[in-house]
Design a protein around this motif. Sequence first.
Motif, PDB file in Angstrom:
ATOM      1  N   ALA A  74      17.320  -9.382  -3.521  1.00  0.00           N
ATOM      2  CA  ALA A  74      17.140  -9.587  -4.959  1.00  0.00           C
ATOM      3  C   ALA A  74      15.827 -10.323  -5.233  1.00  0.00           C
ATOM      4  O   ALA A  74      15.109  -9.997  -6.191  1.00  0.00           O
ATOM      5  CB  ALA A  74      18.317 -10.363  -5.533  1.00  0.00           C
ATOM      6  N   ALA A  75      15.489 -11.309  -4.395  1.00  0.00           N
ATOM      7  CA  ALA A  75      14.226 -12.044  -4.559  1.00  0.00           C
ATOM      8  C   ALA A  75      13.035 -11.114  -4.385  1.00  0.00           C
ATOM      9  O   ALA A  75      12.056 -11.190  -5.132  1.00  0.00           O
ATOM     10  CB  ALA A  75      14.157 -13.205  -3.565  1.00  0.00           C
ATOM     11  N   LEU A  76      13.124 -10.223  -3.406  1.00  0.00           N
ATOM     12  CA  LEU A  76      12.048  -9.245  -3.209  1.00  0.00           C
ATOM     13  C   LEU A  76      11.909  -8.339  -4.429  1.00  0.00           C
ATOM     14  O   LEU A  76      10.797  -8.047  -4.871  1.00  0.00           O
ATOM     15  CB  LEU A  76      12.336  -8.387  -1.963  1.00  0.00           C
ATOM     16  N   ALA A  77      13.039  -7.893  -4.968  1.00  0.00           N
ATOM     17  CA  ALA A  77      13.021  -7.009  -6.138  1.00  0.00           C
ATOM     18  C   ALA A  77      12.379  -7.706  -7.337  1.00  0.00           C
ATOM     19  O   ALA A  77      11.610  -7.088  -8.085  1.00  0.00           O
ATOM     20  CB  ALA A  77      14.438  -6.550  -6.465  1.00  0.00           C
ATOM     21  N   ARG A  78      12.673  -8.990  -7.510  1.00  0.00           N
ATOM     22  CA  ARG A  78      12.068  -9.741  -8.623  1.00  0.00           C
ATOM     23  C   ARG A  78      10.551  -9.820  -8.485  1.00  0.00           C
ATOM     24  O   ARG A  78       9.836  -9.909  -9.470  1.00  0.00           O
ATOM     25  CB  ARG A  78      12.664 -11.138  -8.716  1.00  0.00           C
ATOM     26  N   LEU A  79      10.063  -9.780  -7.255  1.00  0.00           N
ATOM     27  CA  LEU A  79       8.619  -9.818  -7.005  1.00  0.00           C
ATOM     28  C   LEU A  79       7.993  -8.420  -7.047  1.00  0.00           C
ATOM     29  O   LEU A  79       6.790  -8.269  -6.836  1.00  0.00           O
ATOM     30  CB  LEU A  79       8.334 -10.462  -5.644  1.00  0.00           C
ATOM     31  N   GLY A  80       8.822  -7.420  -7.320  1.00  0.00           N
ATOM     32  CA  GLY A  80       8.332  -6.056  -7.410  1.00  0.00           C
ATOM     33  C   GLY A  80       8.336  -5.294  -6.092  1.00  0.00           C
ATOM     34  O   GLY A  80       7.827  -4.184  -6.010  1.00  0.00           O
ATOM     35  N   HIS A  81       8.913  -5.876  -5.056  1.00  0.00           N
ATOM     36  CA  HIS A  81       8.972  -5.223  -3.754  1.00  0.00           C
ATOM     37  C   HIS A  81      10.302  -4.487  -3.603  1.00  0.00           C
ATOM     38  O   HIS A  81      11.275  -4.811  -4.275  1.00  0.00           O
ATOM     39  CB  HIS A  81       8.835  -6.244  -2.616  1.00  0.00           C
ATOM     40  N   HIS A  82      10.315  -3.542  -2.699  1.00  0.00           N
ATOM     41  CA  HIS A  82      11.550  -2.800  -2.436  1.00  0.00           C
ATOM     42  C   HIS A  82      11.916  -2.972  -0.965  1.00  0.00           C
ATOM     43  O   HIS A  82      11.325  -2.335  -0.098  1.00  0.00           O
ATOM     44  CB  HIS A  82      11.373  -1.312  -2.773  1.00  0.00           C
ATOM     45  N   GLY A  83      12.880  -3.851  -0.689  1.00  0.00           N
ATOM     46  CA  GLY A  83      13.356  -4.040   0.682  1.00  0.00           C
ATOM     47  C   GLY A  83      14.271  -2.902   1.078  1.00  0.00           C
ATOM     48  O   GLY A  83      15.126  -2.501   0.293  1.00  0.00           O
ATOM     49  N   GLU A  84      14.090  -2.367   2.270  1.00  0.00           N
ATOM     50  CA  GLU A  84      14.897  -1.249   2.742  1.00  0.00           C
ATOM     51  C   GLU A  84      15.987  -1.693   3.702  1.00  0.00           C
ATOM     52  O   GLU A  84      17.081  -1.185   3.683  1.00  0.00           O
ATOM     53  CB  GLU A  84      14.010  -0.222   3.436  1.00  0.00           C
ATOM     54  N   ARG A  85      15.648  -2.601   4.597  1.00  0.00           N
ATOM     55  CA  ARG A  85      16.637  -3.045   5.582  1.00  0.00           C
ATOM     56  C   ARG A  85      16.263  -4.442   6.040  1.00  0.00           C
ATOM     57  O   ARG A  85      15.130  -4.883   5.886  1.00  0.00           O
ATOM     58  CB  ARG A  85      16.710  -2.081   6.761  1.00  0.00           C
ATOM     59  N   MET A  86      17.232  -5.100   6.623  1.00  0.00           N
ATOM     60  CA  MET A  86      17.030  -6.445   7.141  1.00  0.00           C
ATOM     61  C   MET A  86      17.640  -6.491   8.528  1.00  0.00           C
ATOM     62  O   MET A  86      18.724  -5.953   8.764  1.00  0.00           O
ATOM     63  CB  MET A  86      17.703  -7.476   6.237  1.00  0.00           C
ATOM     64  N   ASP A  87      16.950  -7.124   9.426  1.00  0.00           N
ATOM     65  CA  ASP A  87      17.434  -7.226  10.800  1.00  0.00           C
ATOM     66  C   ASP A  87      17.643  -8.693  11.124  1.00  0.00           C
ATOM     67  O   ASP A  87      16.691  -9.452  11.239  1.00  0.00           O
ATOM     68  CB  ASP A  87      16.419  -6.596  11.752  1.00  0.00           C
ATOM     69  N   VAL A  88      18.896  -9.081  11.218  1.00  0.00           N
ATOM     70  CA  VAL A  88      19.256 -10.448  11.584  1.00  0.00           C
ATOM     71  C   VAL A  88      19.936 -10.358  12.939  1.00  0.00           C
ATOM     72  O   VAL A  88      20.984  -9.729  13.070  1.00  0.00           O
ATOM     73  CB  VAL A  88      20.220 -11.078  10.550  1.00  0.00           C
ATOM     74  N   SER A  89      19.311 -10.931  13.974  1.00  0.00           N
ATOM     75  CA  SER A  89      19.906 -10.804  15.303  1.00  0.00           C
ATOM     76  C   SER A  89      20.004 -12.155  15.998  1.00  0.00           C
ATOM     77  O   SER A  89      19.168 -13.026  15.816  1.00  0.00           O
ATOM     78  CB  SER A  89      19.101  -9.833  16.163  1.00  0.00           C
ATOM     79  N   ILE A  90      21.053 -12.262  16.756  1.00  0.00           N
ATOM     80  CA  ILE A  90      21.305 -13.446  17.576  1.00  0.00           C
ATOM     81  C   ILE A  90      21.300 -12.959  19.015  1.00  0.00           C
ATOM     82  O   ILE A  90      21.924 -11.948  19.336  1.00  0.00           O
ATOM     83  CB  ILE A  90      22.668 -14.073  17.222  1.00  0.00           C
ATOM     84  N   HIS A  91      20.582 -13.652  19.867  1.00  0.00           N
ATOM     85  CA  HIS A  91      20.478 -13.248  21.269  1.00  0.00           C
ATOM     86  C   HIS A  91      21.212 -14.241  22.156  1.00  0.00           C
ATOM     87  O   HIS A  91      21.267 -15.425  21.867  1.00  0.00           O
ATOM     88  CB  HIS A  91      19.002 -13.169  21.693  1.00  0.00           C
ATOM     89  N   GLY A  92      21.767 -13.718  23.238  1.00  0.00           N
ATOM     90  CA  GLY A  92      22.477 -14.556  24.197  1.00  0.00           C
ATOM     91  C   GLY A  92      23.076 -13.690  25.276  1.00  0.00           C
ATOM     92  O   GLY A  92      22.542 -12.627  25.594  1.00  0.00           O
TER      93      GLY A  92
END
Length: 166
Positions: free
Chosen positions: A138-156
């Motif tokens: 939503a923050a990206l959209a307010r700045l006029g950007h279009h986010g497509e995907r997000m990668d949140v990863s935890i390694h172990g």
Amino acid sequence: MSLRTRLALNGVPPEVQSRMEAAGLRRTLATRAVLGLFLARPAGGLTHAQTLASLTARGLEINRVTLYRLLERLAACGVLQRHTDEQARTWRFSLVLPASPAVEEGALPRFECDACHRQFRLTEASEPTRAVTHDLFAALARLGHHGERMDVSIHGTCADCSESAP
């Protein structure tokens, strides 16, 4: 016979079929072989070199640059995901697993075992975790950007690898 029908007969999920059709990817022998390799191990991640070695072991001779371009195209159309293996200082590719409707509200984090490189979606992530990812889009959209995907990863290290370690 349509491309969608041929892919369905080969056990390719409809989401993958749609992404490939939308990207205009041709159904070459190399594309079928790479797709089959990743469909056979949906939770695992392979480097370019591992993918090339697996295909060569199966009798398919493919140019390494052609393979790299194919992996990139499959990642660009959302069939594969590309992520960094910082220990090996390379990219790993894995199949994008279909998301449930609850996941669409926000990106789910994933856990990647650094020993076996299997990936596990953390489907039991809390609502606040999902809300954070939604807020970032939503923050990206307010700045006029279009986010497509997000990668949140935890390694172990996964439970199976932890148990087999001396």
